[in-house]
Motif scaffolding. Structure first.
Motif, short mmCIF file in Angstrom:
data_model
loop_
_atom_site.label_atom_id
_atom_site.label_comp_id
_atom_site.label_asym_id
_atom_site.label_seq_id
_atom_site.Cartn_x
_atom_site.Cartn_y
_atom_site.Cartn_z
N PHE A 207 -26.80 -34.81 71.00
CA PHE A 207 -27.91 -34.78 70.66
C PHE A 207 -28.31 -35.60 69.61
O PHE A 207 -27.86 -35.05 68.45
CB PHE A 207 -28.66 -33.12 70.40
CG PHE A 207 -29.90 -33.28 69.91
CD1 PHE A 207 -30.82 -34.09 70.52
CD2 PHE A 207 -30.25 -32.50 68.91
CE1 PHE A 207 -32.23 -33.97 69.93
CE2 PHE A 207 -31.52 -32.52 68.50
CZ PHE A 207 -32.56 -33.38 68.87
N ASN A 219 -27.34 -43.56 71.62
CA ASN A 219 -28.10 -42.78 72.44
C ASN A 219 -27.53 -43.66 73.93
O ASN A 219 -27.07 -43.31 74.99
CB ASN A 219 -29.51 -42.46 72.52
CG ASN A 219 -30.01 -41.48 73.55
OD1 ASN A 219 -29.23 -40.23 73.73
ND2 ASN A 219 -30.99 -41.71 73.98
N TYR A 241 -21.22 -30.24 76.44
CA TYR A 241 -21.99 -29.98 75.18
C TYR A 241 -21.03 -29.61 74.10
O TYR A 241 -20.69 -28.67 73.92
CB TYR A 241 -23.21 -29.54 75.30
CG TYR A 241 -23.98 -29.60 74.04
CD1 TYR A 241 -24.52 -30.50 73.40
CD2 TYR A 241 -24.03 -28.26 73.15
CE1 TYR A 241 -25.13 -30.63 72.07
CE2 TYR A 241 -24.79 -28.02 72.26
CZ TYR A 241 -25.30 -29.34 71.40
OH TYR A 241 -25.85 -29.31 70.31
N HIS A 244 -24.24 -32.49 67.74
CA HIS A 244 -25.52 -32.88 67.46
C HIS A 244 -25.20 -33.86 66.55
O HIS A 244 -24.14 -33.64 65.60
CB HIS A 244 -25.96 -31.61 66.74
CG HIS A 244 -27.30 -31.76 65.96
ND1 HIS A 244 -27.51 -31.31 64.63
CD2 HIS A 244 -28.37 -32.55 66.16
CE1 HIS A 244 -28.57 -31.64 64.22
NE2 HIS A 244 -29.10 -32.39 64.96
N GLY A 271 -29.08 -28.12 70.59
CA GLY A 271 -28.89 -29.18 71.06
C GLY A 271 -28.50 -29.21 72.74
O GLY A 271 -28.94 -30.18 73.30
N ARG A 274 -31.89 -29.44 74.22
CA ARG A 274 -32.29 -31.14 74.15
C ARG A 274 -31.88 -31.89 75.05
O ARG A 274 -32.28 -32.82 75.80
CB ARG A 274 -32.09 -31.54 72.79
CG ARG A 274 -33.04 -30.84 71.48
CD ARG A 274 -34.24 -30.74 71.85
NE ARG A 274 -35.04 -29.98 70.75
CZ ARG A 274 -35.77 -30.82 69.99
NH1 ARG A 274 -35.83 -32.24 70.23
NH2 ARG A 274 -36.17 -30.25 68.72
N VAL A 275 -30.22 -31.77 75.11
CA VAL A 275 -29.73 -32.78 76.09
C VAL A 275 -30.01 -32.43 77.58
O VAL A 275 -30.03 -33.23 78.31
CB VAL A 275 -28.11 -32.90 75.93
CG1 VAL A 275 -27.83 -33.72 74.55
CG2 VAL A 275 -27.46 -31.67 76.03
#
Ligand code: FCB
Length: 377
Positions: A207, A219, A241, A244, A271, A274-275
């Motif tokens: 993230f 990104n 994951y 961040h 995070g 968010r992802v």
């Protein structure tokens, strides 16, 4: 917090990190020999007994290419049978296998030919995948072709910290391209052998937030490049994951680090949400194929798991199709260039005696797994 009835609960490992006795490009590298590791190669049944006792109903592990094809073109049938036993041991205990075909380690013959830089590497991979598929197709439903192609290319070809330590932007791009090709060939090979199987990659997503000038390229290369190219050849997305990354001015990693793991990695549960939101655009089921932290004293793991699951749950409420969670890791293990000191396991390993000890946080995670399966069909 109730997760969907069919949600899969488990933990993850990878061959070189837990098996012991592997001979590959890492074992030849100065800091990469995992020695006996956790001796999981001989102890998988006991380890899966523990996973079952902890309420897991799925398990994510990898097959070691260098065991299957130790010499170019020479297949070791005994090793195929070994993995058949591993898969059956999981099924006997009611654990759904998620099988990764490549997790960072290469047979030495391929490393000598330039590894993933060799334009033929995707075809060598395809040949190996076909052998696995033909032998094991009726044992496995979920295949993961490649683990974290972006992290591998970054660490081995841009950051100089993993073998073969060839730092070059051109090589980095070439390796990424070859990994895309390798995935596409493997996807086709697996689906041709078994139309009903599900094939994906395990993709590390970070993230990023902050300065747009840096955020966009970071990104693009880290999160989007690979997935964009394979979006029509995957049945699900595996999400790993961990990170961040707040960009301030022209500096990466300007994180507040209120909480961090033994490796100094920031703990930032939001995070994962968010992802996940970002992955929605691909319109595929998502499995969290890795998520965890190094925490020797087990002081932070319980909170870590609960908070990440809460954010995943929230994503599910917002119609993101998340279908499973695999904690990294089932066992303490060999953490690549860092060695054995980082302790990622739900289960502690004493590397002298090979004794296993369930950490307190693993029992809390077990309760969550078990409660959520009470109403499973
Ligand atoms: C991931 C790797 C896994 C493990 C964790 C901590 O990037 O896929 O093998 O090392 O990090």
């Amino acid at each position: 917090m109730k997760f969907p009835n069919n949600f899969l609960w488990g933990a993850a490992t990878s061959s070189h990190q837990v098996e012991g006795g592997n001979v590959n490009d890492w074992s030849e590298w100065k800091k990469g020999d995992a020695g006996r590791a956790c001796d999981h190669y001989h102890r998988f049944e006991q380890d899966f007994d523990l996973a079952k006792s902890l309420g897991h109903n799925a398990h994510h592990f990898s097959i070691e290419w260098s065991r299957i094809e130790p010499k170019e073109g020479k297949i070791n049938q005994n090793e195929i049978e070994h993995y058949r036993q591993v898969i059956r041991a999981l099924r006997q205990r009611g654990l759904e296998p998620f099988v990764t075909l490549w997790h960072f380690t290469l047979p030495t013959w391929l490393a000598k030919k330039g590894g993933w830089l060799n334009p033929k590497a995707p075809y060598y991979f395809d040949r190996y995948v076909k052998i696995i598929a033909e032998n094991l197709f009726n044992e496995v439903k979920f295949w993961i072709t490649i683990n974290e192609p972006n992290v591998y290319a970054l660490n081995s070809y841009l950051r100089d910290v993993w073998p073969p330590q060839k730092k070059s932007a051109a090589k980095y791009l070439k390796v990424l391209k070859n990994l895309v090709k390798a995935h596409q060939l493997a996807y086709r090979a697996l689906r041709l052998v078994d139309l009903d199987c599900q094939v994906g990659v395990a993709k590390n997503q970070t993230f990023f937030e902050g300065n747009l000038l840096l955020k966009y390229p970071a990104n693009y290369f880290h999160n989007q490049y690979f997935l964009e190219r394979i979006k029509n050849s995957q049945d699900f997305i595996g999400l790993n994951y961990y990170f961040h990354n707040r960009i301030k001015g022209f500096k990466f990693n300007h994180n507040s680090n209120e909480e961090f793991s033994d490796l100094g990695w920031e703990i930032y549960p939001e995070g994962i949400y968010r992802v996940l939101k970002d992955l929605k655009k691909y319109n595929k089921p998502i499995y969290i194929t890795e998520n965890g932290l190094a925490d020797k004293d087990d002081a932070k793991r319980e909170k870590f798991i609960k908070e990440h699951l809460t954010w995943i749950w929230r994503a599910i409420q917002e119609k993101i199709d998340v279908r499973g969670y695999f904690h990294w890791s089932l066992l303490d293990n060999f953490e690549w260039d860092k060695g054995f000191w980082p302790r990622f396991g739900l289960i502690e390993v004493d590397y002298q005696t090979m004794a296993r000890k369930i950490r307190p946080s693993a029992k809390i995670y077990a309760r969550i797994c078990k409660e959520n399966q009470l109403f499973a069909p």
